[in-house]
Design a protein around this motif. Structure first.
Motif, mmCIF file in Angstrom:
data_model
loop_
_atom_site.group_PDB
_atom_site.id
_atom_site.type_symbol
_atom_site.label_atom_id
_atom_site.label_comp_id
_atom_site.label_asym_id
_atom_site.label_seq_id
_atom_site.Cartn_x
_atom_site.Cartn_y
_atom_site.Cartn_z
ATOM 1 N N HIS A 27 62.938 4.317 42.990
ATOM 2 C CA HIS A 27 63.786 5.024 44.072
ATOM 3 C C HIS A 27 63.777 6.471 44.077
ATOM 4 O O HIS A 27 63.673 6.950 43.063
ATOM 5 C CB HIS A 27 65.355 4.342 43.775
ATOM 6 N N LEU A 28 63.579 6.786 45.152
ATOM 7 C CA LEU A 28 63.073 8.261 45.238
ATOM 8 C C LEU A 28 64.513 9.263 45.803
ATOM 9 O O LEU A 28 64.908 8.834 46.631
ATOM 10 C CB LEU A 28 62.122 8.757 46.052
ATOM 11 N N VAL A 29 64.841 10.345 45.047
ATOM 12 C CA VAL A 29 65.754 11.246 45.319
ATOM 13 C C VAL A 29 65.531 12.585 45.211
ATOM 14 O O VAL A 29 65.493 13.298 44.096
ATOM 15 C CB VAL A 29 67.173 11.102 44.640
ATOM 16 N N LEU A 30 64.424 13.028 45.946
ATOM 17 C CA LEU A 30 63.754 14.203 45.708
ATOM 18 C C LEU A 30 64.309 15.498 46.525
ATOM 19 O O LEU A 30 64.740 15.656 47.548
ATOM 20 C CB LEU A 30 62.249 14.163 45.914
ATOM 21 N N GLY A 31 64.240 16.747 45.835
ATOM 22 C CA GLY A 31 64.549 18.159 46.653
ATOM 23 C C GLY A 31 63.112 18.872 46.343
ATOM 24 O O GLY A 31 62.745 18.962 45.178
ATOM 25 N N PHE A 32 62.729 19.472 47.651
ATOM 26 C CA PHE A 32 61.518 20.071 47.590
ATOM 27 C C PHE A 32 61.715 21.721 47.619
ATOM 28 O O PHE A 32 62.578 22.310 48.280
ATOM 29 C CB PHE A 32 60.581 19.812 48.578
ATOM 30 N N SER A 33 60.947 22.361 46.700
ATOM 31 C CA SER A 33 60.958 23.996 47.175
ATOM 32 C C SER A 33 59.928 24.344 46.524
ATOM 33 O O SER A 33 59.040 23.622 45.620
ATOM 34 C CB SER A 33 62.091 24.553 46.469
ATOM 35 N N GLN A 34 59.150 25.521 47.108
ATOM 36 C CA GLN A 34 57.976 26.213 46.585
ATOM 37 C C GLN A 34 58.642 27.276 45.482
ATOM 38 O O GLN A 34 57.778 27.837 44.874
ATOM 39 C CB GLN A 34 57.498 26.976 47.739
ATOM 40 N N SER A 35 59.770 27.464 45.383
ATOM 41 C CA SER A 35 60.345 28.474 44.465
ATOM 42 C C SER A 35 61.054 27.678 43.174
ATOM 43 O O SER A 35 61.819 26.836 43.582
ATOM 44 C CB SER A 35 61.322 29.580 44.941
ATOM 45 N N GLU A 36 60.629 27.914 42.109
ATOM 46 C CA GLU A 36 61.258 27.351 40.622
ATOM 47 C C GLU A 36 62.760 27.787 40.762
ATOM 48 O O GLU A 36 63.481 26.895 40.343
ATOM 49 C CB GLU A 36 60.357 27.905 39.686
ATOM 50 N N GLU A 37 63.035 28.943 41.165
ATOM 51 C CA GLU A 37 64.354 29.356 41.012
ATOM 52 C C GLU A 37 65.288 28.473 41.986
ATOM 53 O O GLU A 37 66.270 28.077 41.555
ATOM 54 C CB GLU A 37 64.623 30.756 41.396
ATOM 55 N N ALA A 38 64.751 28.437 43.171
ATOM 56 C CA ALA A 38 65.511 27.399 44.087
ATOM 57 C C ALA A 38 65.660 25.929 43.711
ATOM 58 O O ALA A 38 66.878 25.478 43.808
ATOM 59 C CB ALA A 38 64.832 27.326 45.722
ATOM 60 N N LEU A 39 64.757 25.649 42.957
ATOM 61 C CA LEU A 39 64.686 24.185 42.208
ATOM 62 C C LEU A 39 65.931 24.145 41.190
ATOM 63 O O LEU A 39 66.335 23.177 41.249
ATOM 64 C CB LEU A 39 63.371 23.787 41.778
ATOM 65 N N LEU A 51 56.592 22.435 45.130
ATOM 66 C CA LEU A 51 55.462 22.452 46.290
ATOM 67 C C LEU A 51 54.502 23.590 45.785
ATOM 68 O O LEU A 51 54.888 24.653 45.722
ATOM 69 C CB LEU A 51 56.208 22.462 47.713
ATOM 70 N N GLU A 52 53.340 23.279 45.732
ATOM 71 C CA GLU A 52 52.245 24.546 45.760
ATOM 72 C C GLU A 52 52.163 25.064 46.968
ATOM 73 O O GLU A 52 51.876 26.213 47.091
ATOM 74 C CB GLU A 52 51.089 23.879 44.977
ATOM 75 N N GLU A 53 52.294 24.395 47.999
ATOM 76 C CA GLU A 53 52.023 24.842 49.414
ATOM 77 C C GLU A 53 53.246 24.265 50.396
ATOM 78 O O GLU A 53 54.097 23.594 49.734
ATOM 79 C CB GLU A 53 50.782 24.203 50.089
ATOM 80 N N GLU A 54 53.337 24.734 51.483
ATOM 81 C CA GLU A 54 54.444 24.387 52.393
ATOM 82 C C GLU A 54 54.635 23.162 52.740
ATOM 83 O O GLU A 54 55.808 22.588 52.634
ATOM 84 C CB GLU A 54 54.558 25.205 53.485
ATOM 85 N N GLU A 55 53.511 22.653 52.855
ATOM 86 C CA GLU A 55 53.672 21.185 53.218
ATOM 87 C C GLU A 55 52.682 20.383 52.037
ATOM 88 O O GLU A 55 51.524 20.852 51.468
ATOM 89 C CB GLU A 55 52.853 20.989 54.468
ATOM 90 N N ILE A 56 53.191 19.072 51.903
ATOM 91 C CA ILE A 56 52.465 18.210 51.184
ATOM 92 C C ILE A 56 52.266 16.793 51.552
ATOM 93 O O ILE A 56 53.103 16.410 52.264
ATOM 94 C CB ILE A 56 53.233 18.121 49.789
#
Ligand SMILES: [Zn+2]
Length: 115
Positions: A27-39, A51-56
């Protein structure tokens, strides 16, 4: 992103070394961001996904999550049973103990003899 991923993968049975089907469900409950601070500011309920890039590609996310869901070892049900069955302790043949009744009989005999 929330959802459930189901897949059946082939792993190597750790007993017979043949392929074994391993059903996976995660079961997935994921939050995505390119910034570690935001995560770091994500609610605890969300598993942070950097995320390394904006889209995956979705397939990449699912593949990674399934890899994380893999068991460390896999067995066929029958192999697992055999693997975990307690090996019977080898019966060490003990030196024959003298039968106490026989010893008594011998003593009796000796007593009679001495009579
Ligand atoms: Zn097996």
């Amino acid at each position: 992103m929330t959802g459930t991923v189901q897949a059946t993968v082939k792993m190597t049975c750790q007993r017979c070394l043949e392929a074994v089907d391993v059903p996976l469900q995660t079961h997935l409950v994921l939050g995505f961001s390119q910034s570690e601070e935001a995560l770091e500011e994500l609610p605890d309920a969300l598993e942070p996904y950097l995320l390394e890039e904006e889209e995956i590609p979705l397939a990449d996310v699912l593949e990674q999550e399934l890899i994380l869901a893999l068991p460390i070892v896999a067995y066929h049900p029958a192999c697992q049973q055999a693997e975990y069955q307690t090996i019977p302790e080898t019966v060490v043949s003990e030196p024959e103990k003298p039968n106490p009744f026989k010893v008594l009989e011998q003593l009796k005999g000796q007593v009679k003899k001495s009579d």
